[in-house]
Design a protein around this motif. Structure first.
Motif, PDB file in Angstrom:
ATOM      1  N   SER A 120       0.842  -1.197   0.000  1.00  0.00           N
ATOM      2  CA  SER A 120       0.000   0.000   0.000  1.00  0.00           C
ATOM      3  C   SER A 120       0.876   1.244   0.000  1.00  0.00           C
ATOM      4  O   SER A 120       2.093   1.160  -0.015  1.00  0.00           O
ATOM      5  CB  SER A 120      -0.876   0.021   1.252  1.00  0.00           C
ATOM      6  N   ALA A 121       0.219   2.393   0.032  1.00  0.00           N
ATOM      7  CA  ALA A 121       0.945   3.666   0.057  1.00  0.00           C
ATOM      8  C   ALA A 121       1.621   3.896   1.407  1.00  0.00           C
ATOM      9  O   ALA A 121       2.429   4.800   1.546  1.00  0.00           O
ATOM     10  CB  ALA A 121      -0.020   4.807  -0.241  1.00  0.00           C
ATOM     11  N   VAL A 122       1.282   3.077   2.398  1.00  0.00           N
ATOM     12  CA  VAL A 122       1.849   3.247   3.735  1.00  0.00           C
ATOM     13  C   VAL A 122       2.945   2.200   3.940  1.00  0.00           C
ATOM     14  O   VAL A 122       2.688   1.000   3.804  1.00  0.00           O
ATOM     15  CB  VAL A 122       0.760   3.097   4.820  1.00  0.00           C
ATOM     16  N   VAL A 132       0.353   7.600  18.840  1.00  0.00           N
ATOM     17  CA  VAL A 132      -0.562   8.707  18.561  1.00  0.00           C
ATOM     18  C   VAL A 132      -0.284   9.809  19.570  1.00  0.00           C
ATOM     19  O   VAL A 132      -0.325   9.578  20.778  1.00  0.00           O
ATOM     20  CB  VAL A 132      -2.040   8.261  18.698  1.00  0.00           C
ATOM     21  N   THR A 133       0.046  10.998  19.065  1.00  0.00           N
ATOM     22  CA  THR A 133       0.384  12.109  19.959  1.00  0.00           C
ATOM     23  C   THR A 133      -0.622  13.251  19.864  1.00  0.00           C
ATOM     24  O   THR A 133      -0.712  14.068  20.772  1.00  0.00           O
ATOM     25  CB  THR A 133       1.770  12.675  19.615  1.00  0.00           C
ATOM     26  N   HIS A 134      -1.350  13.335  18.766  1.00  0.00           N
ATOM     27  CA  HIS A 134      -2.272  14.457  18.545  1.00  0.00           C
ATOM     28  C   HIS A 134      -3.638  13.949  18.086  1.00  0.00           C
ATOM     29  O   HIS A 134      -3.748  12.857  17.562  1.00  0.00           O
ATOM     30  CB  HIS A 134      -1.720  15.419  17.489  1.00  0.00           C
ATOM     31  N   TYR A 135      -4.647  14.815  18.273  1.00  0.00           N
ATOM     32  CA  TYR A 135      -5.988  14.374  17.902  1.00  0.00           C
ATOM     33  C   TYR A 135      -6.703  15.337  16.950  1.00  0.00           C
ATOM     34  O   TYR A 135      -7.923  15.305  16.832  1.00  0.00           O
ATOM     35  CB  TYR A 135      -6.838  14.137  19.153  1.00  0.00           C
ATOM     36  N   ARG A 136      -5.911  16.169  16.274  1.00  0.00           N
ATOM     37  CA  ARG A 136      -6.568  17.084  15.329  1.00  0.00           C
ATOM     38  C   ARG A 136      -5.599  17.551  14.264  1.00  0.00           C
ATOM     39  O   ARG A 136      -4.408  17.741  14.534  1.00  0.00           O
ATOM     40  CB  ARG A 136      -7.129  18.292  16.083  1.00  0.00           C
ATOM     41  N   LEU A 137      -6.117  17.749  13.070  1.00  0.00           N
ATOM     42  CA  LEU A 137      -5.365  18.416  12.004  1.00  0.00           C
ATOM     43  C   LEU A 137      -5.970  19.807  11.822  1.00  0.00           C
ATOM     44  O   LEU A 137      -7.054  20.090  12.313  1.00  0.00           O
ATOM     45  CB  LEU A 137      -5.491  17.630  10.694  1.00  0.00           C
ATOM     46  N   ASN A 191      -3.668  25.060   1.349  1.00  0.00           N
ATOM     47  CA  ASN A 191      -3.581  23.999   0.346  1.00  0.00           C
ATOM     48  C   ASN A 191      -3.313  22.614   0.912  1.00  0.00           C
ATOM     49  O   ASN A 191      -3.336  21.639   0.190  1.00  0.00           O
ATOM     50  CB  ASN A 191      -2.495  24.319  -0.686  1.00  0.00           C
ATOM     51  N   SER A 192      -2.990  22.564   2.177  1.00  0.00           N
ATOM     52  CA  SER A 192      -2.743  21.244   2.750  1.00  0.00           C
ATOM     53  C   SER A 192      -3.172  21.244   4.210  1.00  0.00           C
ATOM     54  O   SER A 192      -3.686  22.242   4.713  1.00  0.00           O
ATOM     55  CB  SER A 192      -1.257  20.883   2.618  1.00  0.00           C
ATOM     56  N   VAL A 193      -2.975  20.114   4.865  1.00  0.00           N
ATOM     57  CA  VAL A 193      -3.320  20.053   6.283  1.00  0.00           C
ATOM     58  C   VAL A 193      -2.058  19.794   7.089  1.00  0.00           C
ATOM     59  O   VAL A 193      -1.092  19.221   6.588  1.00  0.00           O
ATOM     60  CB  VAL A 193      -4.357  18.945   6.580  1.00  0.00           C
ATOM     61  N   GLU A 194      -2.082  20.210   8.336  1.00  0.00           N
ATOM     62  CA  GLU A 194      -0.939  19.956   9.208  1.00  0.00           C
ATOM     63  C   GLU A 194      -1.473  19.591  10.590  1.00  0.00           C
ATOM     64  O   GLU A 194      -2.645  19.816  10.897  1.00  0.00           O
ATOM     65  CB  GLU A 194      -0.039  21.195   9.268  1.00  0.00           C
ATOM     66  N   VAL A 195      -0.604  19.037  11.401  1.00  0.00           N
ATOM     67  CA  VAL A 195      -1.008  18.660  12.745  1.00  0.00           C
ATOM     68  C   VAL A 195      -1.243  19.933  13.556  1.00  0.00           C
ATOM     69  O   VAL A 195      -0.461  20.876  13.485  1.00  0.00           O
ATOM     70  CB  VAL A 195       0.101  17.811  13.405  1.00  0.00           C
ATOM     71  N   LEU A 211      -2.122  15.215  22.953  1.00  0.00           N
ATOM     72  CA  LEU A 211      -2.686  14.380  24.011  1.00  0.00           C
ATOM     73  C   LEU A 211      -1.872  14.525  25.286  1.00  0.00           C
ATOM     74  O   LEU A 211      -0.645  14.639  25.239  1.00  0.00           O
ATOM     75  CB  LEU A 211      -2.639  12.907  23.590  1.00  0.00           C
TER      76      LEU A 211
END
Lengths: 493, 493
Positions: free
Chosen positions: A32-34, A95-100, A107-111, A117
């Motif tokens: 996969s891509a991951v 997992v350290t964060h819960y939102r983007l 144009n993109s998303v970031e943490v 958390l």
């Protein structure tokens, strides 16, 4: 596609490449891509579903019930059992964060750094910690025991070198977790589940396995004993195919799980865990398949019988269909999965190669000449033998071919393996021969030192102290020290 | 336990508390150590398994195949489809690291800062992006279409307010993702899957649903149309129980998925996705259950019939067992799940209350007097009616009671719901009445403005433009503008 099939690497040229090719060409899975995570394609997943159905039935017969526990585990849980953390901390997805949030340019998303958390969460590499933290509330008295839960789920271990089915960062598995009042009962449970796995491997997968117990270094992190089934692949390497762990009271103590016994005194609970994974599909492939593609055990094949009519569209195809329809119905009534493939945009030669590649156990072909002679041609995938027979008792015959194939591929694999189990008493000889593959029955002095040296010298490891072999005392071939028994040493996946 | 049962909040006192109590007391699920994530206990999971089996069968009948795609999705995939990222970015669990290490004092573990991922990975909140990125390689020509995959898996949405089954950070679901050559075919697929869901809800869960299409604001992020089944809970609130999305070519364009049509020209593929989740268990509970506990539809009950013998240990219990054994066998042969509960460490009164709490559809009791009169007492869970009958035709009778109960609880729920669907043309009246619950059929001018105002004023939302109601043009009760049709407005979970 016929051309693609030709490209399947030959096992004798490069076994490892053959495996990788086959996984992709037979439509089982793909990268996969991951990194390190695979996509299990419908045909591969159908094999897994058949495995799940049978295993699930066998688990439930032992009294286990399914449940579901959270994917994420608080980081602190891992510190509770000292050995466990050593075994799993190195390869965890955290997992350290819960939102983007949208990036400044939109144009993109970031943490979103403000959504950190308080305590990091780990994607389960295995669920002992969160399950024992839950069992604490479920177990109060001896009446609550035994408690036997299983879950079918995904787990994540951040592997650096991955191969489809054999070692992937994410994989699907089942993990059973049981709690018992006594040491004896827990040990018996761990051994019983190993037997369930061995039975499944041999009777359903047609994969012969050696049962045994792991050496201390090879134990599951946190277990007192790890039982294993070890299968031999066609290149002579071992594949650990299922494990069952006697966990003692380690997790009960770490998570403070006690019960009141019949004398009303608090005692720590005894534990086991046991699991098999999508790795079993790797074991299937590397035990039976050949240079033409997959060979699947009939009991686990998604399509057990394919029927290919060959004729002129219209009257002739209809006449063939009329002859074959009752056979299809009889087979389906007997619980056989039949595919009647009359699509006309693929040529028969393509279909033949494709179903061979996909390991469909029995192929039935009926053409114009067969129509005249009132016969069909049957081919079985394991031997590629063809026979032309009439319609009288055809369905019964096909079923007996399926049964025979199931037995035959098991016997073939068993003979192959048994011919490659060697007693060996000389380390120089061992070092030479182990390169060629095979299981080596060697005396071992029980020390980690010897184990490490063998691994460093030869990459081979102690697979298990096997059951079912007559054991005598002897001399360790490496250290020259006395040894209580022989172990199986092999290179492995 | 009998005491605990008494503590079950009454629905009329606090419906929401009743639900939370019941989930725990009936052993369906409980809060885990991870915020917003639940543990699904064996009894709750057994209901989910029964749901899965039937849904899986229905999906496969439509031609869908199961597969498995990765849990983790590269962050950048979310930016590809503009609407999609807006809908899901806010509530994502983000993996940033792949290793833990021992803390300096050696007593705990901490994130290893050197093991930071180059690109963060998101735990799937839904899998359109990774699946369409995969479909790109699977679809080349019209011959590859339609492509219809489904996966059973866990997903994660970082919800701030969670409730077991209804809204949890992690939940189990299935997500179907299909690819088609034409718009018409994709739209038909989305509608067909909604019908599958409606059929399952009504015939298996015995939960009546309104089918309809969502307004633009309530659509799935990235869909051109979202179809929904909406059920009414006992408090008159709506529960969205399953959705099916017509995605147009949005994901095909974002992930560049084209196919060569029969004229050998490249076209973008048309898409749908559809899903139901463990939320269905919430719908089950809140449709049928009562102040004594769960009421489960017989078709989905993990235990359909419980038999409780009451007598003196030894001869009398044996005599009762001898009488009941053939009934147990007959029922099991008919595919009914029967539990014969003769454990002697729990009193009959406790057992009665417990099986009522757990919603076992039929209870059969046989005591000393029954032994003399050659009868048993049967109780059905929905009406709590008891009858004393003989052994002649007993198994058949029990089966007919199960069938009758399945039909009866559906009818009861349907009558309840139909009595609470109101046509309403006056906004003041609406604002008053919507507080009491119910589905309000109101004309809507089609603007987001009106939708927002209704939500702000009353917390109610447009659930759908319903099918199956005769529609006439009219006047929007809020704006006074012309309206093409009525919509269903309700408060919802």
């Amino acid at each position: 596609m016929a051309i693609e099939l030709k490209d399947l690497t030959k096992r004798s040229d490069n076994y490892s490449q053959w495996f990788n090719d086959l996984v992709v060409k037979a439509d089982l899975a793909e990268q996969s891509a991951v990194r390190g995570c695979m996509v299990i394609k419908p045909y591969g997943y159908a094999i897994w579903e058949k495995m799940q159905q049978q295993l699930d039935r066998m688990f439930k017969e032992t009294g286990a019930q399914n449940a579901y526990f959270p994917l994420l585990i608080p980081k602190s849980f891992f510190s509770r059992e000292a050995e466990h953390v050593k075994g799993f901390a190195k390869e965890c997805a955290v997992v350290t964060h819960y939102r983007l949030r949208a990036s400044e340019d939109g144009n993109s998303v970031e943490v979103d750094p403000s959504a950190r958390l308080e305590e990091e969460l780990i994607i389960r590499p295995t669920s002992e910690t969160i399950i024992w933290n839950t069992y604490k509330n479920w177990i109060k008295s001896w009446r609550d025991l035994p408690l036997m839960c299983n879950q079918w789920c995904n787990v994540m271990r951040w592997e650096m070198r991955t191969r489809p089915f054999l070692r992937t960062s994410e994989f699907l598995w089942q993990e059973g977790h049981t709690a018992h009042a006594t040491r004896e009962e827990a040990e018996a449970e761990a051994k019983k589940m190993l037997e369930v796995y061995a039975k499944f491997a041999e009777e359903w997968m047609a994969v012969p396995v050696v049962c045994g117990v792991k050496s201390e270094t090879e134990r599951f992190a946190g277990a007192l004993d790890t039982y294993t089934i070890e299968a031999m692949m066609q290149d002579g390497k071992a594949l650990q195919s299922g494990t069952s762990h006697f966990l003692g009271q380690n997790f009960a103590k770490s998570f403070d799980v006690t019960f009141l016994n019949k004398e009303n005194k608090a005692e720590y609970v005894w534990a086991t865990s046991w699991g098999v994974s999508t790795r079993l599909i790797g074991a299937l492939i590397m035990t039976h398949s050949d240079d033409n593609g997959l060979v699947l055990p009939p009991k686990l094949a998604p399509i057990q019988v394919v029927i290919i009519p060959i004729g002129k569209a219209g009257e002739q195809m209809q006449a063939i269909a009329d002859k074959l329809q009752p056979v299809v119905e009889q087979l389906r009534k007997a619980g056989i999965t039949v595919k009647y493939d009359d699509v006309d945009n693929k040529r028969p030669g393509f279909k033949f190669a494709d179903y061979e590649l996909k390991g469909v156990p029995v192929r039935i072909v009926m053409g114009g000449r067969d129509l005249e002679s009132n016969t069909v041609e049957i081919m079985r995938r394991d031997t590629l033998e063809k026979e032309t027979i009439g319609f009288e008792g055809l369905a019964e015959h096909v079923i007996s071919v399926l049964d025979d194939m199931q037995a035959n591929i098991f016997k073939k694999a068993l003979d192959y393996r048994n011919a490659r189990i060697y007693e060996c008493n000389d380390y120089e000889e061992f070092k030479q021969r182990v390169k060629e593959g095979g299981f080596f029955l060697c005396h071992w002095d029980g020390t980690e030192e010897t184990e490490t040296r063998i691994k460093e010298d030869t990459q081979a490891t102690i697979r298990c102290i096997p059951y079912g072999f007559e054991q005598t005392e002897g001399v360790d071939m490496v250290s020259g020290k006395p040894a209580k028994h022989r172990v199986i040493i092999a290179r492995s996946y």
